[in-house]
Motif scaffolding. Structure first.
Motif, PDB file in Angstrom:
ATOM      1  N   HIS A  75       0.824  -1.214   0.000  1.00  0.00           N
ATOM      2  CA  HIS A  75       0.000   0.000   0.000  1.00  0.00           C
ATOM      3  C   HIS A  75       0.857   1.263   0.000  1.00  0.00           C
ATOM      4  O   HIS A  75       0.508   2.265   0.638  1.00  0.00           O
ATOM      5  N   VAL A  76       1.971   1.190  -0.710  1.00  0.00           N
ATOM      6  CA  VAL A  76       2.859   2.341  -0.885  1.00  0.00           C
ATOM      7  C   VAL A  76       2.902   2.691  -2.364  1.00  0.00           C
ATOM      8  O   VAL A  76       3.147   1.818  -3.203  1.00  0.00           O
ATOM      9  N   LYS A  77       2.622   3.952  -2.701  1.00  0.00           N
ATOM     10  CA  LYS A  77       2.697   4.401  -4.087  1.00  0.00           C
ATOM     11  C   LYS A  77       3.350   5.773  -4.146  1.00  0.00           C
ATOM     12  O   LYS A  77       3.389   6.509  -3.147  1.00  0.00           O
ATOM     13  N   ALA A  78       3.875   6.097  -5.331  1.00  0.00           N
ATOM     14  CA  ALA A  78       4.374   7.447  -5.567  1.00  0.00           C
ATOM     15  C   ALA A  78       3.209   8.429  -5.459  1.00  0.00           C
ATOM     16  O   ALA A  78       2.031   8.050  -5.522  1.00  0.00           O
ATOM     17  N   PHE A  79       3.520   9.709  -5.290  1.00  0.00           N
ATOM     18  CA  PHE A  79       2.467  10.694  -5.083  1.00  0.00           C
ATOM     19  C   PHE A  79       1.554  10.782  -6.316  1.00  0.00           C
ATOM     20  O   PHE A  79       1.960  10.564  -7.454  1.00  0.00           O
ATOM     21  N   GLN A  80       0.285  11.108  -6.061  1.00  0.00           N
ATOM     22  CA  GLN A  80      -0.708  11.214  -7.130  1.00  0.00           C
ATOM     23  C   GLN A  80      -0.609  12.553  -7.862  1.00  0.00           C
ATOM     24  O   GLN A  80      -0.760  12.630  -9.081  1.00  0.00           O
ATOM     25  N   GLN A  81      -0.298  13.619  -7.081  1.00  0.00           N
ATOM     26  CA  GLN A  81      -0.168  14.956  -7.644  1.00  0.00           C
ATOM     27  C   GLN A  81       0.693  15.789  -6.705  1.00  0.00           C
ATOM     28  O   GLN A  81       0.740  15.534  -5.500  1.00  0.00           O
ATOM     29  N   VAL A  82       1.385  16.787  -7.270  1.00  0.00           N
ATOM     30  CA  VAL A  82       2.111  17.737  -6.446  1.00  0.00           C
ATOM     31  C   VAL A  82       1.745  19.138  -6.919  1.00  0.00           C
ATOM     32  O   VAL A  82       1.647  19.402  -8.125  1.00  0.00           O
ATOM     33  N   VAL A  83       1.499  20.025  -5.950  1.00  0.00           N
ATOM     34  CA  VAL A  83       1.179  21.419  -6.232  1.00  0.00           C
ATOM     35  C   VAL A  83       2.220  22.279  -5.525  1.00  0.00           C
ATOM     36  O   VAL A  83       2.375  22.191  -4.298  1.00  0.00           O
ATOM     37  N   ALA A 115       1.115  22.829 -10.876  1.00  0.00           N
ATOM     38  CA  ALA A 115       0.610  21.490 -10.544  1.00  0.00           C
ATOM     39  C   ALA A 115       1.168  20.470 -11.532  1.00  0.00           C
ATOM     40  O   ALA A 115       1.355  20.767 -12.721  1.00  0.00           O
ATOM     41  N   PHE A 116       1.437  19.263 -11.007  1.00  0.00           N
ATOM     42  CA  PHE A 116       1.980  18.195 -11.853  1.00  0.00           C
ATOM     43  C   PHE A 116       1.455  16.865 -11.340  1.00  0.00           C
ATOM     44  O   PHE A 116       1.427  16.600 -10.126  1.00  0.00           O
ATOM     45  N   SER A 117       1.017  16.002 -12.272  1.00  0.00           N
ATOM     46  CA  SER A 117       0.521  14.668 -11.914  1.00  0.00           C
ATOM     47  C   SER A 117       1.298  13.622 -12.693  1.00  0.00           C
ATOM     48  O   SER A 117       1.227  13.595 -13.935  1.00  0.00           O
ATOM     49  N   PRO A 118       2.059  12.769 -12.018  1.00  0.00           N
ATOM     50  CA  PRO A 118       2.782  11.711 -12.731  1.00  0.00           C
ATOM     51  C   PRO A 118       1.832  10.603 -13.163  1.00  0.00           C
ATOM     52  O   PRO A 118       0.702  10.470 -12.650  1.00  0.00           O
ATOM     53  N   VAL A 119       2.277   9.785 -14.112  1.00  0.00           N
ATOM     54  CA  VAL A 119       1.478   8.646 -14.558  1.00  0.00           C
ATOM     55  C   VAL A 119       1.512   7.563 -13.476  1.00  0.00           C
ATOM     56  O   VAL A 119       2.591   7.163 -13.018  1.00  0.00           O
ATOM     57  N   PHE A 137      12.848   7.844  -9.590  1.00  0.00           N
ATOM     58  CA  PHE A 137      12.834   9.301  -9.551  1.00  0.00           C
ATOM     59  C   PHE A 137      11.687   9.802 -10.421  1.00  0.00           C
ATOM     60  O   PHE A 137      11.516   9.366 -11.568  1.00  0.00           O
ATOM     61  N   ILE A 138      10.911  10.728  -9.885  1.00  0.00           N
ATOM     62  CA  ILE A 138       9.882  11.421 -10.662  1.00  0.00           C
ATOM     63  C   ILE A 138      10.345  12.856 -10.851  1.00  0.00           C
ATOM     64  O   ILE A 138      10.638  13.555  -9.864  1.00  0.00           O
ATOM     65  N   THR A 139      10.449  13.298 -12.101  1.00  0.00           N
ATOM     66  CA  THR A 139      10.924  14.646 -12.410  1.00  0.00           C
ATOM     67  C   THR A 139       9.741  15.584 -12.570  1.00  0.00           C
ATOM     68  O   THR A 139       8.830  15.332 -13.363  1.00  0.00           O
ATOM     69  N   VAL A 140       9.749  16.664 -11.792  1.00  0.00           N
ATOM     70  CA  VAL A 140       8.704  17.688 -11.850  1.00  0.00           C
ATOM     71  C   VAL A 140       9.318  18.932 -12.500  1.00  0.00           C
ATOM     72  O   VAL A 140      10.249  19.528 -11.957  1.00  0.00           O
ATOM     73  N   LYS A 141       8.818  19.326 -13.669  1.00  0.00           N
ATOM     74  CA  LYS A 141       9.309  20.523 -14.354  1.00  0.00           C
ATOM     75  C   LYS A 141       8.819  21.763 -13.618  1.00  0.00           C
ATOM     76  O   LYS A 141       7.617  21.922 -13.373  1.00  0.00           O
TER      77      LYS A 141
END
Length: 856
Positions: free
Chosen positions: A295-303, A318-322, A332-336
């Motif tokens: 029950h651990v996942k990467a974040f759904q969205q970051v603001v 705001a950014f939402s990864p797949v 690693f999730i890259t947020v522009k």
């Protein structure tokens, strides 16, 4: 040849690394450059001190390898006992990521006699708030120098992110102190000075709790973390399985900071990042765990909100990864960040499942042109020239590109020369190969040494086979055929595939008589017990195997329902090792064994369990090990108590000592003395250390009398009971905790090379004499309280290269240094155990007697 090639590649790799650091996180293994004390890139004005003994021992003379003035910085001697007020301060003028420190005493051409045996470090990012450095176990005191001339290098675990650093010698007035120092690391391009976040939480799994707190955070931690940096900026990325750890002695979850969705009504965790100045941000990289089975996942969205001066921008990003529910790997999730200008960023990370776990967060940015003033420090002489000059940057990049092209041309020339040299060497190598009459049989992409030695041996020095790749090939440096013939074993011309333990046991026992008449067991007469962990724990002559296993098994079948699982100690190719409590064990063992547990109380035991899908050979080896272990009866050897073999999975139940393994036990203690009183730490006396070492020698004396070769003697394989009782075991290889102590060869063979003799590494020879070598390394661990891995300053490859120096015997080999607590007489014993000629090493009987004589 490869070493010369790697040297030629080193400089361009550094250049490439410098160009690439803007877009990648800091790598602590690469970020280890001297920052300028020795080279004088750090000016005299940036070095200060609390006091000085005289003008000739001022702060500016505290440079590593320097001999100016009176040869070092020496503080003024005061009448206060045990104080920690003296310091040598270095201003790096900008934030740096510091991974290593080095210290020396005052040598002064042989006239000096002052050095710091212990010291502490404080650091600051802004000059106003000073932080005491602590290692990952929470200890502040760092081991310093043992003499005035050697350089003592110490890894900073965790690394330091700071502009100002203070070295603070621990002064106890038993001797005067002087210091020369150097810092190693690289510039901290992120510019991050703190992150504020909710405190990490605890995940309660069915088997054990997982602690997801930021254990190295250097700010304030109450309900939240404020004004500090920690595990999110230490350069260590977490494993795919967050219950594991990259860090030695790290507990489950150590690499991650994590939060539970139930604790945050808004469904998000807010983290605020503050930077040294206004920057132009291009991206943010967040290393997330994605073990969705837990029950651990990467974040759904970051603001993200941005603040450049005093006000926050009104329009957030705001950014939402797949979302990925197929691959559980951490990533690693890259947020522009779209070139936002800011000195602070506030981000809300929204949950995608019950838990969200981060191990690293890094930022990529360009410093804003209109705000280039360095942060203030307590020193008035700030450098007015520390500004960003875009034209200079372009010139620098152009120079670096030109250097790369020049170096590429040099590499091409070197490679061409080496290819030509290799062609010339082939003819001479054929001569060596013909004289050695060696043939290697390839099995599972590894080289198998399957040989009969032509050297005499005694019954206590029986050789065993080792199947692994030749990791130190006989190159041009070794092409001395007349010399090699007398040192290398003779290989049979028609090499067969190595026999398994099962087939080896079934062969008839024969002895080969060499010229001097001494008996020597042929390779076919050696039985290798595979063991549940997949490693060859013991190598036993078949004659001994027959004598010990020819009788009926004398251990009882134990009811599985009386075993209560406590902890998984480790696992290997064929099975697992569990820590369990056994009820009523006293009723199932022989009368000659005495438990130090009240009757009716559960007994702590280790259960070695064979996987149900293990092959037939593994099952046979497991049963052989039970037969052998049932015959081992020595107070310093872990004893087989009972078995579960009437149904699958097959289990053997052995003793387990209440204080765990010796490595962990000693690392939690300190030597007796003033330092231990200062830190209020638990202590172990030198006499108790000798007592434990004597017990290990006694247990190995017993094993060697049966012609057993342990192959993996180390503190991790010794268990500690009450009153410093020691028993030798074999669990170390299976434990993730000690994965860093083993070197993997081509994916299959796993070797404890830092404990192995040179002939075991180069020739695959394991004997009682190679166990003696490992015993001396184990003794070195004990006298250092297991605070340091053997040859910690050498990479695995350099350790292997050092064994080549033993082979060449040109007096250039590196020995483990004499521990601070080790008297000369004991260190001489250790050096005798590391003699090149195995026959010149002492026996365990001699070692046991010598250790008894040393006990107070």
């Amino acid at each position: 040849m490869m070493r010369h090639l790697s040297d030629s590649l080193f400089l361009p790799l550094i250049v490439i690394q410098l160009l690439g650091t803007v877009t990648s996180q800091v790598n602590p293994g690469v970020c280890r450059y001297a920052l300028g004390m020795s080279s004088r890139q750090i000016s005299d004005e940036d070095i200060s001190a609390s006091s000085q003994w005289s003008e000739s021992t001022a702060a500016r003379y505290g440079r590593l390898d320097g001999e100016e003035g009176d040869g070092a910085w020496c503080p003024e001697i005061t009448g206060e006992p045990d104080h920690l007020k003296e310091f040598l301060q270095i201003d790096l003028r900008s934030l740096h990521f510091i991974t290593l420190v080095g210290t020396q005493g005052r040598h002064a051409g042989g006239m000096g006699n002052e050095f710091a045996q212990m010291y502490k470090i404080k650091y600051s990012r802004d000059g106003s708030r000073w932080i005491s450095w602590r290692n990952r176990q929470g200890k502040q005191v760092i081991e310093g120098n043992r003499n005035t001339y050697d350089i003592a290098l110490r890894d900073m675990q965790p690394p330091i992110i700071a502009r100002l650093v203070r070295f603070m010698p621990v002064i106890d007035h038993s001797m005067n102190v002087c210091m020369r120092v150097e810092l190693y690391g690289c510039e901290w391009l992120d510019g991050l000075v703190s992150y504020n976040a909710p405190a990490g939480q605890q995940m309660n799994l069915p088997a054990y709790p997982v602690y997801l707190n930021d254990s190295v955070y250097d700010g304030a931690v109450i309900y939240s973390m404020t004004e500090g940096l920690g595990q999110l900026t230490d350069g260590v990325c977490g494993e795919d399985d967050f219950t594991l750890s990259h860090v030695h002695n790290g507990w489950p979850g150590y690499d991650y900071v994590g939060w539970n969705n139930d604790s945050f009504p808004g469904g998000s965790v807010e983290i605020m990042f503050e930077f040294d100045r206004i920057r132009n941000f291009t991206s943010m990289k967040v290393h997330c765990n994605n073990m969705f089975s837990r029950h651990v996942k990467a974040f759904q969205q970051v603001v993200c909100h941005f603040r450049s001066d005093s006000d926050w921008e009104t329009t957030p990003l705001a950014f939402s990864p797949v979302e990925d529910e197929k691959n559980p790997s951490a990533r690693f999730i890259t947020v522009k960040l779209a070139n936002h200008m800011a000195s602070a960023i506030k981000c809300q990370f929204y949950f995608a499942d019950a838990w969200m776990l981060f191990s690293e967060i890094t930022f990529q940015s360009d410093t804003a042109m209109y705000n280039t003033t360095p942060p203030s420090t307590p020193k008035p002489e700030d450098d007015p020239t520390h500004k960003v000059d875009d034209s200079n940057t372009r010139i620098l990049i152009g120079c670096l590109v030109a250097i790369i092209f020049i170096l590429v041309a040099i590499i091409v020339i070197i490679l061409w020369r080496q290819v030509w040299q290799k062609m010339l060497e082939k003819a001479s190598r054929r001569i060596l190969d013909d004289e050695l009459t060696a043939s290697l049989s390839i099995q599972s992409e590894t080289f198998s040494y399957n040989h009969t030695s032509n050297r005499p041996g005694t019954a206590g020095e029986q050789e065993s086979n080792s199947t692994y790749e030749r990791i130190f090939p006989l190159g041009p440096d070794y092409q001395e055929p007349s010399r090699l013939i007398c040192k290398l074993p003779e290989f049979p011309q028609n090499s067969e595939e190595p026999a398994s333990a099962a087939s080896a046991a079934s062969k008839s026992t024969t002895q080969t008589v060499v010229q001097d008449g001494a008996p020597h067991y042929a390779e076919a007469d050696i039985v290798n017990l595979q063991g549940v962990t997949g490693g060859n724990t013991y190598a036993i002559p078949a004659v001994t195997m027959d004598l010990l296993s020819g009788k009926d098994v004398v251990v009882e079948e134990f009811p599985r329902k009386l075993l209560t699982f406590k902890e998984k100690l480790g696992e290997g190719q064929f099975g697992e090792v569990h820590l369990c409590e056994a009820e009523g064990m006293q009723e199932f063992i022989n009368e000659d064994y005495l438990f130090d547990v009240p009757e009716g109380q559960p007994v702590l035991v280790a259960v070695k369990m064979l996987r149900s899908d293990a092959n037939k050979n593994a099952r046979n080896d497991f049963l052989k090990e039970i037969k052998i272990m049932s015959r081992l009866k020595d107070p310093n050897i872990i004893r087989l108590l009972a078995v579960c073999i009437y149904s699958d999975p097959l289990c053997m139940i052995t003793e387990y000592m209440e204080n765990g393994d010796l490595n962990q036990f000693l690392s939690r203690h300190e030597p007796e003395g003033q330092l231990a009183l200062l830190s209020n730490a638990s202590t172990v006396s030198f006499g108790d250390l000798c007592y434990m070492a004597t017990q290990i020698a006694s247990g190995m004396k017993y094993l060697s009398s049966l012609n057993f070769v342990h192959r993996d003697l180390a503190t991790r394989n010794c268990l500690v009971g009450k009153n410093y009782t020691i028993k030798i075991a074999d669990f170390g290889m299976s434990r993730n905790l000690y994965s860093g102590d083993y070197y993997r060869i081509q994916g299959r063979a796993v070797l404890p090379i830092r404990w192995m003799s040179w002939e075991s590494i180069l020739l695959g020879k394991f004997t009682t004499a190679s166990d003696v070598w490992a015993y001396a390394v184990t003794l070195w661990e004990i006298l250092n309280f297991c605070k340091e891995q053997p040859y910690s300053q050498l990479t695995d490859e350099q350790v292997i290269e050092n064994t080549g120096e033993f082979f060449r015997d040109q007096k250039r080999q590196i020995y483990l240094p004499q521990p601070v607590l080790c008297p000369d007489s004991l260190y001489k014993i250790m050096l005798n155990c590391w003699r090149r000629n195995a026959k010149e090493r002492p026996s365990f009987q001699e070692l046991h007697r010598a250790l008894l004589d040393l006990q107070p």
